[in-house]
Design an enzyme around this catalytic site. Sequence first.
Site: not given
Lengths: 67, 67, 67, 67, 67, 67
Positions: F8-10, F47
């Site tokens: 994370m983060p996305y 991501v």
Amino acid sequence: MKQRRIHMPYVTVQMLEGRTEEQRKALIEKVTDAVVETTGATREKVVVFIEDIDKRNYGVGGKRLID
Amino acid sequence: MKQRRIHMPYVTVQMLEGRTEEQRKALIEKVTDAVVETTGATREKVVVFIEDIDKRNYGVGGKRLID
Amino acid sequence: MKQRRIHMPYVTVQMLEGRTEEQRKALIEKVTDAVVETTGATREKVVVFIEDIDKRNYGVGGKRLID
Amino acid sequence: MKQRRIHMPYVTVQMLEGRTEEQRKALIEKVTDAVVETTGATREKVVVFIEDIDKRNYGVGGKRLID
Amino acid sequence: MKQRRIHMPYVTVQMLEGRTEEQRKALIEKVTDAVVETTGATREKVVVFIEDIDKRNYGVGGKRLID
Amino acid sequence: MKQRRIHMPYVTVQMLEGRTEEQRKALIEKVTDAVVETTGATREKVVVFIEDIDKRNYGVGGKRLID
């Protein structure tokens, strides 16, 4: 007083592919009307996205419509 | 003939937190009306989600409303 | 040769609020199993999110469950 | 007594493009199985969407797989 | 000439809960900078949402961080 | 000690279609930089997804750009 524009609400409509241009245009217009009427948002602040869903990529009850 | 129910469209409305219960109820009803009118979907097939956005988690032009 | 990890698939499950911890834990485990079995993804690459939906924010056929 | 159908959970699987029809079909079936088994949802109420991700539109660690 | 404002891009950042106010504020500012720099979007048109993910609702490789 | 990677983060960026490959590549790189700088996330854990929005499927103030 400094003023910043508040852009919301954001509406996403997921629909199976195959809708006509006229349907898309009318959908965006009428959903915007509904949001303005019920939330008091300024019309120009309402954003609508349509997401077309491929029939190969959608299933209900474990089955796709095309199987 | 076996019949499978087609559940769509799915509508998601992202709005800043703070809307009343009456606004939520009316929003879901009227947005559903708009979708049925413009796409020909069966009323009972239309699904609406509301997502409340925390003021701390939303920015336009690089700034949050609360800063 | 430089190797970059490919992290996917990403699964999001939207559910009405009220699921227990055991249900959440089992849901993530079993959905991951299903994804690995059917897509050949490496287990450690599968990401699952659960989104709890507030009953006040969800309607089918223009009506909320609580109205 | 009037009864309204509760359609949930809604599952979205984001995957890199390139999966076969058989993989899509099996994915929807098995993920639905997993959701029914772990949450007690009625099978016919489970909805699964697949979203194909274009390799040009996905990066991990700041880099795309194709660069 | 009639002019309509084009509001995009829309950025959503999903993060595990627990970030501070300063981190949220800086994240929105710097992500906006990055979008403006690389896409040529007008700064005031960039919208950023943060979604806090509950640790109970997130798993990698079939397991939650808290199990 | 067993260690599980926390991915994370996305980040999801929704943009109108028509961006070049260079813009996509740079967008992913610079947004990742911004997330790492402001949240302390490990770079390889970030991501980024880009979603191209079809001009036919997007409206502001109830109107599409193409109408």
